[in-house]
Design a protein around this motif. Structure first.
Motif: not given
Length: 507
Positions: A29-33, A97-98, A113-121, A126-127
């Motif tokens: 997972f990487e929040k940068a693009p 971007s996540t 349990l990992i919760a993630s979403r598209p960066t900036g939204l 998603t879990q």
């Protein structure tokens, strides 16, 4: 076993590569693009270059391109990491971007349990469940910007405060009065290009640090001094072995003379005395995890007045002076400041873990309690990558990934938990004493990079042979010497890897 890796810099990418080759199902997972961590285009500031030469700053099985300059730019390092992704097919496991919102340890046996979403939204979230978590978010991921008094009025008057990594375009500083805060690598790096476009550039330094010229005396590349085992041995380690016992015993006078000589040459070469920029203390203080190379052109610009350094000063408040944004220093000096750029360090923090879990990871001072800079003794199914920042950070992170893979394949016999806890606390106490607490919450191991790598690989029985290590005493460490470590680990742990996964609870 499903493994989540958070972060796609050197540590996260090398962990993903090693773990995949070791037979694990990995998601990064990487929040940068883009990949790169501190080298991402979202975090690069003008003037960013490596402190290592390209021959020592790379991962073991991919050298930097031959056409790169000796000290690659930030953009070139990011491109190098893109090529690493391509070479090892990591695109398939990358989620750019996540952003990871939270990582919850369900229980010791179930995992995360990992919760993630598209960066900036805000949506969708998603879990997903993972058996193991590798934290590779980086110890330089969250800038620490001071809480300046008067900032609200300063901002209302048009002033801006940015971390150095938030400045991506020099156009924002053109014709402006710029104030740079700090005297570390990023502050000095960014001050040089700023001084080319700003109306005036002032730099405020709480404490001056020793700087090392890239070529001492204009001839000897610093890599032959600081990026060898001999250079490392000039500073006293927690446990002395072999020739180190001589250097810090009967040979201590020779050792001190060598360090003092380097300091004297650096002082003359950079004209620190003439500029009033000789740091307090001795050159041996360079070992306090604050060493950095002299930025090309920095001291020349101080000499000609394009950069003005206010040493031993801090900003007491931001204010509005004559209708314009300004800053007052602790000595009463008021400086016009349309733009304040802070190279004031980072907060070592894992934002997606809750406070209860942090309490299990850290001591009362917030220092990470990590065995080998990797394993939290009191939290199962969790390891860290890149929390051993060193002169050879890419190689240190990669060897930590090898340790993690061997651990997950059941290939390490760990000491009892109490002994590991005692070793971690002893090391932290030593680090605190020698650095006055400036060790990035126990994660910065400079200048003892090779000691850390030795300890990690010795525990696995995978260290280089005596001859290879002997060469590193006089020649800069070449990460390519370690390219066979991962396949050797995989072969050695083949038998244990076929058993059921380790419970990973060492308490």
């Amino acid at each position: 076993m499903r493994i989540a890796v958070v972060g796609a810099g050197f540590a996260g990418l090398s962990a993903a590569k090693v773990l995949r080759q070791s037979g694990f199902d990995v998601t990064v997972f990487e929040k940068a693009p883009d990949v790169g961590g501190v080298w991402s285009r979202t975090r690069r500031y003008p003037g960013l270059r490596t402190q290592n030469d390209k021959g020592t700053y790379h991962l073991s099985d991919l050298p930097m391109p031959a056409h790169y300059p000796q000290w690659p730019t930030g953009e070139q390092v990011q491109q190098y990491l893109e090529s690493y992704v391509d070479l090892f097919g990591l695109d398939a496991v990358l989620r750019l971007s996540t952003e990871v919102l939270s990582a919850e340890l369900v229980d010791d046996e179930t995992g995360w349990l990992i919760a993630s979403r598209p960066t900036g939204l805000r949506e969708p979230v998603t879990q997903e469940r993972y058996d193991h978590l590798v934290v590779a978010n980086g110890i330089f991921s969250e800038p620490l910007v001071p809480s300046f008094a008067g900032r609200a009025d300063f901002t209302a008057a048009g002033g801006r405060v940015l971390a150095s990594g938030e400045l991506h375009d020099l156009a924002a500083a053109r014709g402006k009065n710029v104030l740079v805060v700090g005297y570390g690598k990023s502050s000095c790096d960014v001050a040089v290009p700023l001084s080319d476009v700003a109306a005036q550039t002032h730099l405020v330094a709480r404490e001056l640090l020793w700087k090392m010229p890239k070529k001492l005396g204009g001839a000897l590349n610093y890599k032959y001094l600081m990026l060898t085992r001999m250079g490392e041995a000039l500073f006293r380690y927690l446990n002395l072995k072999g020739f180190e016992r001589f250097l810090h015993g009967p040979g201590n006078g020779l050792r001190r003379t060598m360090l003092d000589s380097v300091g004297s040459v650096a002082t003359r070469q950079l004209k620190l005395r003439e500029l009033g920029l000789v740091p307090d203390g001795t050159f041996e203080d360079i070992a306090r995890s604050t060493v950095s190379l002299a930025t090309d052109g920095f001291f020349e610009r101080v000499a000609d007045g394009r950069i003005v350094v206010h040493r031993d000063r801090v900003i007491s408040e931001l204010l509005v002076d004559g209708g314009r944004p300004a800053a007052r220093l602790v000595d009463g000096t008021v400086l016009a400041a349309d733009l304040v750029i802070c190279g004031t360090g980072f907060r070592q923090h894992v934002p997606f873990l809750d406070e209860a879990l942090h309490a299990r990871l850290q001591d009362d001072s917030g220092n990470f309690l990590l065995y080998r800079q990797i394993l939290p003794v009191d939290v199962p199914r969790l390891t860290f990558a890149g929390y051993n920042s060193s002169f050879f950070s890419p190689l240190s992170a990669e060897m930590a990934a090898v340790w993690t893979a061997a651990y997950l394949r059941g290939g390490i016999t760990l000491p009892p938990a109490d002994r590991m806890r005692a070793e971690v606390r002893t090391r932290l106490a030593w680090m605190t004493a020698r650095t006055s607490g400036k060790h990035a919450r126990g994660t910065n191991i400079i200048p003892f990079s090779m000691h850390n790598i030795d300890e990690v690989l010795d525990e696995l029985g995978l260290n280089l042979g005596p001859l290879a290590r002997a060469r590193q005493w006089l020649l800069p460490v070449d990460p390519r010497s370690y390219r066979g470590v991962t396949p050797r680990m995989i072969r050695r742990t083949a038998a244990t890897a076929n058993r059921s996964p380790v419970s990973q609870s060492v308490r």
